[in-house]
Design a protein around this motif. Structure first.
Motif, mmCIF file in Angstrom:
data_model
loop_
_atom_site.group_PDB
_atom_site.id
_atom_site.type_symbol
_atom_site.label_atom_id
_atom_site.label_comp_id
_atom_site.label_asym_id
_atom_site.label_seq_id
_atom_site.Cartn_x
_atom_site.Cartn_y
_atom_site.Cartn_z
ATOM 1 N N ASP A 68 0.836 -1.210 0.000
ATOM 2 C CA ASP A 68 0.000 0.000 0.000
ATOM 3 C C ASP A 68 0.868 1.255 0.000
ATOM 4 O O ASP A 68 0.571 2.239 -0.690
ATOM 5 C CB ASP A 68 -0.928 0.005 1.222
ATOM 6 C CG ASP A 68 -1.986 -1.090 1.129
ATOM 7 O OD1 ASP A 68 -2.301 -1.496 -0.006
ATOM 8 O OD2 ASP A 68 -2.493 -1.525 2.189
ATOM 9 N N GLN A 69 1.930 1.218 0.792
ATOM 10 C CA GLN A 69 2.846 2.366 0.841
ATOM 11 C C GLN A 69 3.573 2.540 -0.487
ATOM 12 O O GLN A 69 3.847 3.665 -0.919
ATOM 13 C CB GLN A 69 3.842 2.174 1.994
ATOM 14 C CG GLN A 69 3.211 2.281 3.369
ATOM 15 C CD GLN A 69 4.138 1.805 4.482
ATOM 16 O OE1 GLN A 69 4.963 0.901 4.284
ATOM 17 N NE2 GLN A 69 4.001 2.390 5.669
ATOM 18 N N VAL A 70 3.861 1.412 -1.153
ATOM 19 C CA VAL A 70 4.480 1.469 -2.486
ATOM 20 C C VAL A 70 3.571 2.198 -3.463
ATOM 21 O O VAL A 70 4.018 3.064 -4.236
ATOM 22 C CB VAL A 70 4.801 0.051 -3.001
ATOM 23 C CG1 VAL A 70 5.193 0.100 -4.486
ATOM 24 C CG2 VAL A 70 5.928 -0.579 -2.192
ATOM 25 N N HIS A 71 2.274 1.865 -3.445
ATOM 26 C CA HIS A 71 1.320 2.521 -4.350
ATOM 27 C C HIS A 71 1.243 4.024 -4.070
ATOM 28 O O HIS A 71 1.146 4.831 -4.999
ATOM 29 C CB HIS A 71 -0.068 1.886 -4.196
ATOM 30 C CG HIS A 71 -0.135 0.483 -4.729
ATOM 31 N ND1 HIS A 71 0.528 0.086 -5.870
ATOM 32 C CD2 HIS A 71 -0.791 -0.634 -4.274
ATOM 33 C CE1 HIS A 71 0.299 -1.202 -6.111
ATOM 34 N NE2 HIS A 71 -0.503 -1.664 -5.147
ATOM 35 N N THR A 72 1.299 4.414 -2.799
ATOM 36 C CA THR A 72 1.267 5.839 -2.430
ATOM 37 C C THR A 72 2.504 6.558 -2.959
ATOM 38 O O THR A 72 2.411 7.684 -3.470
ATOM 39 C CB THR A 72 1.195 5.994 -0.900
ATOM 40 O OG1 THR A 72 0.053 5.286 -0.405
ATOM 41 C CG2 THR A 72 1.086 7.456 -0.510
ATOM 42 N N ILE A 73 3.657 5.906 -2.820
ATOM 43 C CA ILE A 73 4.905 6.504 -3.311
ATOM 44 C C ILE A 73 4.845 6.681 -4.822
ATOM 45 O O ILE A 73 5.271 7.705 -5.358
ATOM 46 C CB ILE A 73 6.111 5.623 -2.905
ATOM 47 C CG1 ILE A 73 6.291 5.636 -1.380
ATOM 48 C CG2 ILE A 73 7.394 6.105 -3.583
ATOM 49 C CD1 ILE A 73 7.253 4.584 -0.857
ATOM 50 N N LYS A 74 4.307 5.686 -5.519
ATOM 51 C CA LYS A 74 4.206 5.758 -6.980
ATOM 52 C C LYS A 74 3.311 6.902 -7.437
ATOM 53 O O LYS A 74 3.546 7.540 -8.468
ATOM 54 C CB LYS A 74 3.684 4.436 -7.540
ATOM 55 C CG LYS A 74 4.713 3.317 -7.583
ATOM 56 C CD LYS A 74 4.137 2.095 -8.273
ATOM 57 C CE LYS A 74 5.194 1.003 -8.434
ATOM 58 N NZ LYS A 74 4.665 -0.172 -9.145
ATOM 59 N N LYS A 75 2.244 7.160 -6.673
ATOM 60 C CA LYS A 75 1.283 8.199 -7.053
ATOM 61 C C LYS A 75 1.764 9.604 -6.709
ATOM 62 O O LYS A 75 1.161 10.586 -7.138
ATOM 63 C CB LYS A 75 -0.055 7.941 -6.351
ATOM 64 C CG LYS A 75 -0.789 6.699 -6.854
ATOM 65 C CD LYS A 75 -2.063 6.463 -6.052
ATOM 66 C CE LYS A 75 -2.762 5.179 -6.478
ATOM 67 N NZ LYS A 75 -3.964 4.908 -5.651
ATOM 68 N N ASP A 76 2.842 9.698 -5.931
ATOM 69 C CA ASP A 76 3.342 11.012 -5.526
ATOM 70 C C ASP A 76 3.743 11.834 -6.751
ATOM 71 O O ASP A 76 4.336 11.316 -7.709
ATOM 72 C CB ASP A 76 4.545 10.855 -4.591
ATOM 73 C CG ASP A 76 5.048 12.184 -4.075
ATOM 74 O OD1 ASP A 76 4.310 12.860 -3.346
ATOM 75 O OD2 ASP A 76 6.193 12.566 -4.428
#
Length: 859
Positions: A68-76
């Motif tokens: 989930d944190q990976v997806h957030t980082i990608k969307k940054d």
């Protein structure tokens, strides 16, 4: 085009030599500005490319994140690419020939990892599934098992855990193999799981694998689609916009998403000019401003002298314009228009000359950089719109400033004064008055020379100004470059060896001699270190930084402060070499309780955000230092003896690391150790420098009797040396450039000044001055120029040095010292260059016919 501008162009054409001299002066100035901008940008670009080649291209690292944190980082919004990686763990390498590397280290990357990190394929292909791996060529060379592409291997992968209770948690590649006193492995693999892999290719040993790591690198594929909620990975980010705000942005993103660990690639970011440390950022901006001001002053002086002499020569022409009705504004605009025309011609040529000069220079430098330092990238001429725009704008501003004062002077010239040239030549008794001392000591020729300088005061001031600026340029840049290297050395780890090897077992003396006889070994040091020693130092003799500590006074015992002592014991051969290096008497160190004291420490002050160099102790040769033995269990101290300071130095022996505040490094002989009565078994370390460290290590490991701990720090040390060497090339190149500009400035000013004095010299010859007297007059004039320039130039240079020192003080702390050798060079060079310039220029004037020179009104 108005009539005044037409006359200006005609005058420029008619006086081709003066126009050419002015144009050349401006071209040199613009070329210098362009070259400096190009050098800076090109070296930063080289360091960027080299860092990427060595360590990969990434900017921010978020450690141990879930999907989930990976997806957030990608969307940054500031994320361009995300490299996912995971340290799968260690597995035993069957049949490892290297006892210090018994493991395989398995690391997983997603597809971006193979693009962003320096993974160089030797054969086969890269993995595409989680069950495929590529192995390092080092494994094939150092394993008894014959691994081939297509082989399926089964590994028990786990985490390295030390048996030493003081070392908690799993260990990574930065931890070397843990061994006990007998040389046996003192760690084990825990939480193992069996995995099966297919070898699909081989890679060259990754540059980011530490030489002392216990595992050979194996790379597998990380399939993002198979990651579960509980699978933690590392997310390495390549950002869109590289600017200082990325630090705060990344930390806020981590805090908002409960990411505990965030790291930055400081090694790469600093070459973009992005620095987190406020002190370092202030240092960078301050230094850039100071250097730019110095360069602009040098450029202004070069161009100003050309225009000032031009206006001085054109004074009669401007006077005639005034006599036929030209206004002040028209005369002023005439000079500005001349600057515009010369700038229009000179700036493009100067930029091309600067770029071409750097291109040729880089061709020669590249062979040095790549040959001497093992740098894989080439130095390329990097042209950015910003650097060219800065060079053009600074050149335009410089030309405007250079023409402004001459333009104001031109507007104020009256017709009568200009035609009579009474503004340039002062004939009043007071104006040309000289001391009787000059005539009595140096003769009539010196008095005439001094009077000549005073009657042509503006021309004399222009020449002195040129010399002063040249002195300031050279000394400021020399001080800047020396301190830049010093600052760099403070920020580095300071490893002075390539290979470290632990000795102390039976038969090791013969082993050491065999190793030292190898052709590749260039320097060695055999040294033991004794721990658990202390001393008590008088309050006034303690390090200055200690006295700033809050608990300093509470630590005093009978007015003395407790110091911990690092006692280094060198064998006779190593001590003799070291004593010679630091200027100590080897024979004196072998008799009595004598020691070499390292009285300077270098350390990083985390609280102040500075790298510090300061005195560890205030002592003198001949003074004594008490030594105590400290019992670690009872904390009792036993007085041993006192050692006498035989020599003081700031140079540590090879392999020694500097202590911090409150610590003192002392070097003694083996005989002194025995006299101190210190008993016990001390591990002996052999430190080596080699012209081929990797080959040397291989040869050592091939010896059957070697069962010792060996650490090769060559690659990590090589990065430091690359930085120092590249910085040296940059800084010395800068000095050569500034020196060339300074000499050109002086030659241009003096030769033009001498050329304008043809009538004056002809008059002196006409009234009976002999060639010998003429030479004496020129020599004395050179001395007067040099003395006057040094009187002004040296103090102003010291002020510039202090400003540079203050700028560096934001990040580096060390005592201010003048570059005395550079000052001596400057003093000698000033008289040499001035004398040579005047003799060369006057030799041309000597050939002039006296009658023709007296009739001549312009050149």
């Amino acid at each position: 085009m108005n009539i005044v501008n037409k006359l200006t162009i005609r005058h420029l054409r008619k006086n081709k030599r003066r126009t050419l001299v002015t144009i050349i002066g401006v071209i040199i100035s613009v070329a210098m500005l362009t070259a400096v901008a190009t050098i800076g940008v090109s070296f930063m670009d080289l360091m960027k490319r080299q860092t990427i080649a060595d360590e990969g291209e990434w900017h921010v690292l978020y450690k141990d994140v879930d999907i989930d944190q990976v997806h957030t980082i990608k969307k940054d919004e500031n994320t361009q690419k995300v490299v996912l990686s995971k340290d799968l763990g260690y597995a035993l390498l069957k049949g490892s020939k290297n006892e210090n590397k018994p493991y395989l280290f398995i690391k997983e990357y997603n597809r971006y990892g193979f693009e962003q990190f320096p993974i160089e394929l030797s054969s086969g292909r890269l993995p595409k599934t989680e069950n495929e791996i590529v192995i390092s060529d080092e494994i094939i060379n150092n394993a008894k098992v014959d691994y081939r592409i297509g082989d399926i291997i089964t590994l028990d992968v786990g985490k390295r855990t030390a048996n030493d209770p003081e070392i908690r948690g799993p260990m990574d590649q930065t931890f070397s193999l843990m061994t006990n006193e007998k040389g046996e492995i003192n760690e084990e693999l825990k939480d193992t799981s069996t995995k099966e892999f297919t070898i699909v290719g081989t890679i060259k040993r990754p540059t980011w694998e530490p030489p002392w790591s216990p595992g050979y690198t194996v790379i597998s594929y990380l399939d993002e689609g198979l990651l579960g909620k509980d699978n933690l990975v590392n997310a390495t980010v390549v950002v869109n916009k590289i600017k200082t705000s990325l630090f705060d942005h990344a930390e806020k993103l981590a805090e908002k998403n409960q990411i505990e660990n965030v790291e930055f690639n400081y090694n790469l970011l600093r070459y973009y000019g992005v620095i987190k440390s406020e002190g370092m950022r202030t240092t960078l901006y301050s230094l850039s401003a100071i250097i730019m001001v110095i360069i602009i002053i040098g450029s202004v002086s070069l161009i100003y002298n050309a225009f000032a002499i031009s206006v001085s020569e054109r004074s009669r022409h401007l006077g005639m314009l005034s006599s036929v009705g030209a206004t002040k504004k028209q005369k002023q605009n005439s000079v500005f228009f001349e600057g515009f025309i010369i700038g229009l011609i000179s700036i493009p040529i100067g930029i091309i000359a600067g770029l071409a000069g750097m291109g040729i220079t880089f061709l020669f430098i590249n062979s040095i950089i790549q040959g001497a330092m093992g740098v894989s990238e080439k130095l390329e001429v990097t042209v950015t719109p910003g650097s060219i725009l800065v060079a053009v704008l600074v050149s335009i501003i410089t030309i405007f400033i250079s023409t402004f004062i001459p333009a104001i002077r031109a507007s104020r010239i009256s017709a009568i004064d200009a035609i009579r040239q009474s503004t340039d030549v002062k004939l009043t008794r007071k104006a040309v008055k000289t001391s009787k001392f000059v005539r009595r000591v140096f003769g009539i020729e010196a008095e005439i020379g001094l009077k000549n300088l005073k009657r042509n005061k503006r021309r004399y001031q222009a020449t002195v100004f040129s010399l002063v600026i040249s002195i300031m340029l050279f000394l400021s840049v020399a001080y800047f470059t020396a301190n830049l290297k010093k600052s760099l050395s403070l920020s580095q780890d300071g490893q002075s060896f390539d290979i470290m090897m632990e000795l102390g077992h039976e038969g090791d003396d013969q082993l050491a001699n065999t190793i030292l006889s190898m052709d590749e070994v260039t320097k060695s040091n055999l040294m033991s270190q004794v721990h658990g020693l202390t001393s008590r130092v008088e309050k006034d003799a303690t390090a200055d930084v200690l006295r700033t500590f809050e608990d300093f006074n509470s630590q005093l015992i009978d007015g003395k402060y407790p110091y911990y002592i690092n006692l280094y014991v060198l064998d006779d051969k190593s001590l003799e070499v070291y004593a010679k290096e630091v200027g100590a008497d080897y024979n004196e160190l072998q008799t009595g309780l004598k020691a070499i004291v390292i009285d300077t420490i270098k350390y990083e002050d985390g609280d102040a955000g500075k790298y510090v160099e300061t005195k560890a102790i205030h002592t003198k040769v001949g003074e004594n230092i008490d030594l105590y033995s400290n019992d670690m269990e009872t904390d009792e101290q036993t007085y041993l003896n006192k050692v006498t300071v035989a020599a003081l130095t700031n140079q540590l022996p090879m392999g020694a690391y500097p202590g911090g505040p409150g610590g003192l490094d002392i070097v003694v002989s083996q005989s002194t150790l025995k006299q101190l009565g210190i008993d016990g078994e001390f591990s002996v370390m052999l430190y080596l420098n080699s012209n081929d460290p990797l080959k040397t290590q291989e040869k050592i490991e091939e010896m059957e009797e070697v069962k010792h701990y060996i650490r090769n720090v060559y690659q990590s040390r090589q990065q430091e040396e690359q930085m120092v060497m590249i910085m040296s090339v940059f800084t010395y190149g800068f000095i050569v450039l500034i020196t060339a500009i300074s000499i050109a400035n002086i030659l241009n000013t003096i030769s033009t000044s001498i050329s304008l004095r043809k009538r004056e010299f002809a008059m002196l010859k006409s009234v009976g001055m002999t060639p010998k007297g003429f030479n004496k007059m020129i020599n004395y004039e050179s001395i007067f120029y040099g003395i006057k320039a040094l009187i002004y130039g040296l103090p102003l240079s010291v002020i510039c040095m202090l400003l540079i020192y203050k700028a560096l003080a934001n990040s580096f702390s060390y005592s201010f010292s003048l570059p005395w050798l550079s000052i001596v060079y400057v003093i000698v060079a000033v008289f040499l260059i001035v004398g040579t310039s005047m003799l060369y220029s006057s030799s041309k004037v000597k050939k002039e016919n006296i009658i023709d020179a007296l009739k001549q009104e312009s050149i």
